[in-house]
Design a protein around this motif. Structure first.
Motif, PDB file in Angstrom:
ATOM      1  N   LEU A  25       0.991  -1.170  -0.054  1.00  0.00           N
ATOM      2  CA  LEU A  25       0.027  -0.009  -0.024  1.00  0.00           C
ATOM      3  C   LEU A  25       0.903   1.182  -0.030  1.00  0.00           C
ATOM      4  CD1 LEU A  25      -2.976   1.001   0.310  1.00  0.00           C
ATOM      5  CD2 LEU A  25      -2.618   1.005   2.603  1.00  0.00           C
ATOM      6  N   LEU A  26       0.639   2.279  -0.983  1.00  0.00           N
ATOM      7  CA  LEU A  26       1.591   3.440  -1.144  1.00  0.00           C
ATOM      8  C   LEU A  26       0.547   4.496  -0.954  1.00  0.00           C
ATOM      9  CD1 LEU A  26       4.405   4.371  -1.601  1.00  0.00           C
ATOM     10  CD2 LEU A  26       3.797   4.669  -4.002  1.00  0.00           C
ATOM     11  N   ALA A  27       0.956   5.499  -0.137  1.00  0.00           N
ATOM     12  CA  ALA A  27      -0.107   6.728  -0.023  1.00  0.00           C
ATOM     13  C   ALA A  27       0.905   7.914  -0.020  1.00  0.00           C
ATOM     14  CB  ALA A  27      -0.921   6.684   1.252  1.00  0.00           C
ATOM     15  N   GLY A  28       0.459   8.901  -0.779  1.00  0.00           N
ATOM     16  CA  GLY A  28       1.247  10.109  -1.001  1.00  0.00           C
ATOM     17  C   GLY A  28       0.542  11.361  -0.844  1.00  0.00           C
ATOM     18  N   ALA A  29       1.015  12.480  -0.775  1.00  0.00           N
ATOM     19  CA  ALA A  29       0.593  13.909  -0.857  1.00  0.00           C
ATOM     20  C   ALA A  29       1.543  14.820  -1.188  1.00  0.00           C
ATOM     21  CB  ALA A  29      -0.227  14.210   0.529  1.00  0.00           C
ATOM     22  N   ALA A  30       1.046  15.887  -1.853  1.00  0.00           N
ATOM     23  CA  ALA A  30       1.928  16.836  -2.060  1.00  0.00           C
ATOM     24  C   ALA A  30       1.146  18.379  -2.260  1.00  0.00           C
ATOM     25  CB  ALA A  30       2.503  16.532  -3.490  1.00  0.00           C
ATOM     26  N   GLY A  31       1.849  19.443  -2.141  1.00  0.00           N
ATOM     27  CA  GLY A  31       1.332  20.763  -1.994  1.00  0.00           C
ATOM     28  C   GLY A  31       2.192  21.708  -2.833  1.00  0.00           C
ATOM     29  N   HIS A  32       1.673  22.836  -3.422  1.00  0.00           N
ATOM     30  CA  HIS A  32       2.302  23.635  -4.318  1.00  0.00           C
ATOM     31  C   HIS A  32       1.895  24.820  -4.177  1.00  0.00           C
ATOM     32  CE1 HIS A  32       4.734  25.494  -7.711  1.00  0.00           C
ATOM     33  NE2 HIS A  32       3.459  25.804  -8.020  1.00  0.00           N
ATOM     34  N   TRP A  33       2.628  26.129  -4.009  1.00  0.00           N
ATOM     35  CA  TRP A  33       2.070  27.476  -3.862  1.00  0.00           C
ATOM     36  C   TRP A  33       3.205  28.436  -4.861  1.00  0.00           C
ATOM     37  CZ3 TRP A  33       5.146  31.632  -2.164  1.00  0.00           C
ATOM     38  CH2 TRP A  33       4.343  32.899  -2.075  1.00  0.00           C
ATOM     39  N   GLN A  34       2.542  29.065  -5.691  1.00  0.00           N
ATOM     40  CA  GLN A  34       3.319  29.795  -6.552  1.00  0.00           C
ATOM     41  C   GLN A  34       2.592  31.322  -6.558  1.00  0.00           C
ATOM     42  OE1 GLN A  34       3.887  27.963  -9.957  1.00  0.00           O
ATOM     43  NE2 GLN A  34       4.172  29.671 -11.403  1.00  0.00           N
TER      44      GLN A  34
END
Length: 135
Positions: A25-34
């Motif tokens: 099981l692989l879980a991921g999260a990411a965020g970005h601001w520009q």
């Protein structure tokens, strides 16, 4: 990213299933601001619009099958603001040595204030993968 169960990191390099895969099981999260004039914001927005994006996903793979789901959100804030959301679900199963079939559903909910229209958009995809090299 976070990996659980006995699966190896390498088995998550591809979306298709492999019979030799251990349960993983692989879980991921990411965020970005520009913030600047290159945020892909609508041309009606000022040059210093803020762009915020976030995504999360989960994939579960085991011997001969895999399922995955992901979500994405995008918010642009300038002279006005827009928020779009999207989701994806994917499943695949091995049907013969080096051949698997898959189905995928994608849905996008664009902001109702988007210039040029803001109709929801869905796609359904089905297909197969033939691996030329045993995996």
């Amino acid at each position: 990213e976070l990996r659980l169960l006995d699966g190896a990191w390498k088995q998550f390099d591809t979306a298709y299933a492999v019979r030799a895969d251990a349960a993983g099981l692989l879980a991921g999260a990411a965020g970005h601001w520009q913030r600047d004039g290159r945020t892909s914001s609508p041309s009606a927005f000022e040059d210093d619009a803020d762009l915020f994006q976030g995504t999360c996903d989960v994939t579960w793979k085991a011997s001969g099958w895999s399922i995955a789901a992901a979500g994405h959100a995008r918010h642009v804030d300038g002279d006005g603001s827009l928020t779009d959301y999207g989701v994806m679900a994917h499943a695949s199963v091995v049907v013969a040595e080096r051949i698997d079939v898959f189905a995928r559903y994608v849905h996008l909910w664009p902001d109702g204030d988007r210039p040029g229209g803001a109709e929801d958009f869905s796609t359904i995809e089905a297909g197969g993968t033939w691996s030329m090299v045993p995996g």
